[in-house]
Design a protein around this motif. Structure first.
Motif, PDB file in Angstrom:
ATOM      1  N   ARG A 101      47.364   2.059   3.228  1.00  0.00           N
ATOM      2  CA  ARG A 101      47.533   1.147   3.264  1.00  0.00           C
ATOM      3  C   ARG A 101      46.910  -0.041   4.034  1.00  0.00           C
ATOM      4  O   ARG A 101      46.036   0.088   5.113  1.00  0.00           O
ATOM      5  N   SER A 116      45.806  -4.701   4.879  1.00  0.00           N
ATOM      6  CA  SER A 116      46.930  -6.147   4.937  1.00  0.00           C
ATOM      7  C   SER A 116      45.324  -6.236   3.285  1.00  0.00           C
ATOM      8  O   SER A 116      44.538  -6.447   3.299  1.00  0.00           O
ATOM      9  N   TRP A 152      50.601 -10.143   6.922  1.00  0.00           N
ATOM     10  CA  TRP A 152      51.521 -11.165   7.661  1.00  0.00           C
ATOM     11  C   TRP A 152      50.096 -12.207   8.207  1.00  0.00           C
ATOM     12  O   TRP A 152      49.348 -11.477   8.685  1.00  0.00           O
ATOM     13  N   SER A 153      50.745 -13.635   8.003  1.00  0.00           N
ATOM     14  CA  SER A 153      50.178 -14.018   8.591  1.00  0.00           C
ATOM     15  C   SER A 153      51.068 -14.952   9.761  1.00  0.00           C
ATOM     16  O   SER A 153      52.236 -15.601   9.427  1.00  0.00           O
ATOM     17  N   THR A 154      50.812 -15.092  11.093  1.00  0.00           N
ATOM     18  CA  THR A 154      51.382 -16.400  11.516  1.00  0.00           C
ATOM     19  C   THR A 154      50.064 -18.053  12.439  1.00  0.00           C
ATOM     20  O   THR A 154      50.551 -18.164  13.042  1.00  0.00           O
ATOM     21  N   GLY A 155      49.742 -17.960  10.829  1.00  0.00           N
ATOM     22  CA  GLY A 155      48.836 -19.448  10.602  1.00  0.00           C
ATOM     23  C   GLY A 155      50.438 -20.232  10.191  1.00  0.00           C
ATOM     24  O   GLY A 155      51.498 -20.308  10.440  1.00  0.00           O
ATOM     25  N   ARG A 160      39.903   3.252   9.828  1.00  0.00           N
ATOM     26  CA  ARG A 160      40.571   3.111  10.758  1.00  0.00           C
ATOM     27  C   ARG A 160      40.025   4.297  11.922  1.00  0.00           C
ATOM     28  O   ARG A 160      39.161   4.843  11.594  1.00  0.00           O
TER      29      ARG A 160
END
Ligand SMILES: Cc1cc2nc3c(=O)[nH]c(=O)nc-3n(C[C@H](O)[C@H](O)[C@H](O)COP(=O)(O)O)c2cc1C
Length: 191
Positions: A12, A14, A136-139, A178
């Motif tokens: 996985r 993003s 996942w964005s915290t914008g 990774r």
């Protein structure tokens, strides 16, 4: 666990820039049901999700930008343009909030947030397993209380935790690099 399932977890990554097609109704149902399988102290089910699709995505974006401006949060024009370009392609946004439930003093607030984060991780992995990509964005004004309220999450009762964009990668996806887990793991022995 089958080798195939663990391979999905290991592969996985993003992907921010996603486009149509997004998950079908039955696929989305499985993705959201996966969120319900997250670890959850006290079975509080603190996670809340709002689905934003199609033209509602661009409308939400415009409302967020107006609300941020009214709240005095400056966003440079090039960042606004980049966000508009991003949102114009996204088939599905899932807004994420954590219900604080102040009446429950037994389970600390950070555990509810961790459970909600775990639910999001299940969403990211489930989307990947079904052949989609997610990010996942915290914008987009996540930490501006008035933006949380546009989505119906009163900032006294909910902690707004951002947005998950879900769809098909807009460009070929490279395998993620990774770190080796050994750097992060030590053995404890009672010597
Ligand atoms: C809670 C949370 C919020 C995030 N917000 C942003 C963000 O606003 N912008 C961004 O570029 N990446 C953000 N990220 C990081 C990306 O979602 C992604 O995890 C990162 O690009 C690394 O990719 P990977 O998940 O494949 O390791 C956030 C991650 C988390 C866990």
């Amino acid at each position: 666990m089958s080798a195939e399932a663990i391979d999905f977890l290991l592969s996985r990554r993003s992907v921010k820039f996603v486009q149509e097609p997004g998950p079908s109704g039955p696929e989305l149902a499985r993705i959201l049901q996966a969120a319900m399988c997250a670890p959850d102290h006290g079975q509080l089910r603190p996670w809340r999700f709002s689905l934003i699709r199609g033209s509602a995505i661009e409308k939400l974006g415009e409302k967020v930008f107006e609300t941020m401006a009214a709240a005095g949060v400056q966003v440079p024009p090039e960042k606004l343009a980049a966000n508009r370009r991003w949102l114009s392609q996204v088939p599905l946004l899932i807004a994420v909030a954590c219900r604080l439930d102040h009446s429950n003093a037994k389970i600390p607030e950070h555990e509810r947030m961790l459970a909600t984060g775990a639910a999001v991780t299940n969403i990211l992995n489930a989307a990947h397993m079904l052949g989609y990509a997610a990010f996942w964005s915290t914008g987009l004004g996540t930490y501006v209380d008035e933006v949380s309220e546009i989505l119906g999450y009163d900032s006294l009762d909910y902690r707004f935790m951002g947005y998950i964009a879900v769809g098909t990668p807009a460009a070929p996806v490279k395998a993620p690099e990774r770190p080796d887990y050994h750097q992060f793991v030590k053995e404890w022995t009672d010597d």
